[in-house]
Each structure stands twice: as structure tokens, then as C-alpha cells.
Design an enzyme around this catalytic site. Sequence first.
Site, PDB file in Angstrom:
ATOM      1  NE  ARG A   1       3.256  -2.381   5.645  1.00 43.87           N
ATOM      2  CZ  ARG A   1       3.799  -1.817   4.560  1.00 43.87           C
ATOM      3  NH1 ARG A   1       3.855  -0.500   4.454  1.00 43.87           N
ATOM      4  NH2 ARG A   1       4.271  -2.548   3.577  1.00 43.87           N
TER       5      ARG A   1
ATOM      6  N   PRO B   1       0.838  -1.211   0.000  1.00 44.88           N
ATOM      7  CG  PRO B   1       0.006  -1.026   2.163  1.00 44.88           C
ATOM      8  CD  PRO B   1       0.707  -1.974   1.246  1.00 44.88           C
TER       9      PRO B   1
ATOM     10  CD  GLN C   1      -1.644  -0.101   5.226  1.00 45.22           C
ATOM     11  OE1 GLN C   1      -1.574   1.085   4.946  1.00 45.22           O
ATOM     12  NE2 GLN C   1      -0.573  -0.860   5.416  1.00 45.22           N
TER      13      GLN C   1
ATOM     14  CG  LEU D   1      15.838   0.467   0.772  1.00 47.42           C
ATOM     15  CD1 LEU D   1      17.111   0.913   1.474  1.00 47.42           C
ATOM     16  CD2 LEU D   1      15.626   1.291  -0.503  1.00 47.42           C
TER      17      LEU D   1
ATOM     18  CE1 TYR E   1       0.678   8.178   9.469  1.00 51.01           C
ATOM     19  CE2 TYR E   1       1.194   6.040   8.512  1.00 51.01           C
ATOM     20  CZ  TYR E   1       1.263   7.422   8.466  1.00 51.01           C
ATOM     21  OH  TYR E   1       1.911   8.055   7.432  1.00 51.01           O
TER      22      TYR E   1
ATOM     23  CB  ALA F   1      -2.941   3.949   4.615  1.00 48.88           C
TER      24      ALA F   1
ATOM     25  CB  CYS G   1      -0.262   7.445   1.258  1.00 50.54           C
ATOM     26  SG  CYS G   1      -0.792   6.613   2.765  1.00 50.54           S
TER      27      CYS G   1
END
Length: 370
Positions: free
Chosen positions: A230, A23, A100, A301, A182, A57, A25
Site C-alpha cells: 500500500r 485494512p 497488512q 470514497l 507511517y 495494520a 485499524c
Amino acid sequence: MSKLFSPAKLRDLALSNRIVIAPMCQYSAEEGRATDWHMIHLGSLALSGAGMLVIEATAVEAIGRITAGDLGLYDDATEAALKPVLAAIRKHSKIAVAMQLGHAGRKASSNAPWNGGQQVPLDKGGWIAEAPSAIPTRPGELPPREIDTAGLVRIRDAFAAAAKRADRLGIDAIEVHAAHGYLLHEFLSPIANQRIDNYGGSLDNRMRFPLEVFDAVRAAFPANKPVGVRVSASDWVEGGWDVEQTIAFAQALKKRGVDWMDVSSGGVSPQQKIALGPGYQVPFADAVKQATGLPTMAVGLITETQQAEEILAAGKADFIAIARGVLYDPRWPWHAAAELGGQVQAPPQYWRSQPSTQKALFGDITFGAR
């Protein structure tokens, strides 16, 4: 067979390979509603050949948006706006589509990253955020409002209501967002959670609300459809949330029927010191997998085909979640399949794009002139 291109199953959801589009944003919604950008963006990613696409999200209530441009799923209008996007994906792609669900907590009311990302003042259209404790993310910011008991019930119910809306939309799976600083991560981390009631202090207390939210989502979503979580496995700050606590959280989720752990890190504090490098978060996914036996997703990465294959072949994770890499190369799974001798699903309009020097990338297809 390549491990990356081996099939997988999460409850009744069959995945053609182990590449997951993470996901990401987009900050491009209007009052929480999906726009034509989501049609273009998600439509493109749906043709990537990945096994599963996770929608960004998605806020479970308006106050829980990171920015005013965040996607939401909290009323009839936000639900209706996603219908044509999902209909287009279903018409042209067999990709599994997850969503998500999240709440920004104290990181709400922010500018989009390309506008600096700072907190938006009230007189500029911002709003007062809510959090476990009235502690701002950064010094000088407007403190969030500490969530009271009624607020906890409201937010928990909002997650459940969003899960029901997601099912009505035909979403195949849900990922509960408990990472990146969050709301649910804020409850977990002692850096952000300094409550003195049953939702703060000890590890069990700090896990209590995120577990209640997971239970509510799991109960609201059909039993045959998977629900994952997550997590940020480390705050990268001394005295903060760490991998040992993450494993305890994952073990508690396992008892509740979680289907996967998507293992990321960081986000709760600007004081974090992250040791960046290729696959820098893979050891966290590996630690969770080894300690719990749960399917894990590795992210961060992971950009090269052989790198992804080796992570799975070594048993360090079960899925590879690709984010920015697939924005840069929307056909990353195609190219990985060509390199590893795998196959991907692609629309027939694209079948003749395959170079004649490659094996059947798109399956047993005979290419001929017309």
C-alpha cells in the site's frame, strides 16, 4: 459477467470477485493481542461475500504501534491470540484473508481517534517513537528518535519475522504498509526523511529501506503466496512525495515481484490539502497501473455499486478496496451482486434471507419451506 464479480488470481491465491475489504485499524487490542472484538469484527466481515479480507495494520514490533491498542504480530502471545480468530473465519467462510504489516514510525504513541488522536506524553503511558529523521509530525510534539543502522536491521528483520508468523497462522497474503505517514512512507517522503546517509536525499536512497523491507518480507513468505504494497501516491503538499515518484517506486517493486499496488494518498503532513470527492484517489491507481502494468487496488470514497463497476470496466484498477462503506453496510458485496447480477459466497444459515424477487444471489440454491 460483471467485472466486479469476475474471478481473479494473485499467484496461487484464487479470489471469487474483485471486492477487497481494506485494512481498518480498530485500536482494540491488548498489548498487541487480538481480543473478542476482533473475533466479532473480522468474523462479521468474513461473511460479507467479498473476495478478500485484509486484517488491519498489524505492528511488527511494540514500539511500532500507532496506539497502545494496535494489533501486533511480534511475539508468541500476539500470534497465539490471532489463532482462534482465524480458525473461526476458516470454519465459516471461504474468504481469502490477508494481513497488512506495518510500523507507525513517528506517528507511534498516539491516542485512539475517538480520544483525540494526539501524541501520548511519556508520563501518561506514551513512548519515544522512531523515524527516519528526528522530526515530529506536528509542532510541539516530542521528536522521534532517528533510527540508526542497527535499528534499520532490527526493523527489517521484524517485518520478516512477522511474515513468517503470518504464514504459520495460515494468512493467504501480505500487504506491506508504505502509506499514510507511517514508517516506510516516512522514508519515501522528503518531508519526513532528511537523512544524509544512504537512506536519504535522492529518490533511490529514500526508496532503499522500503525496498529492503519488501525484499525481506517476500523472502520470508512462501513463494506461492502473494505480497502487495500500500502506498500514498501523493503527500498533497508541494515538494513532497508525488505520483511520479510513486510510479518509480512501483517499478522498482515490480522488479522484485510485487503482486499488487494498493494506491491511497496523504498522511505524512498535517499541511496536506486533499481535494476530496467520490473516487478522488482513482486517478492515482490508474496512473500506476498504466505506467507499470501492475494490478492495482483503488480505494477512497468508492461507495456505489455502479461507481465500482465502472472503475474496473474502464481499466483504471483491478480491484476495489472498500473500507468505511463496508462497516456501514457489512453486506455491501451482497447488495452489489444483486444489482449487477453477480453471485457471492454466503454461509448456508443465511441462504433463506434472499428475497424471492432476486435471482440466485448465493448460487444455484433452491429455497423451500421447512
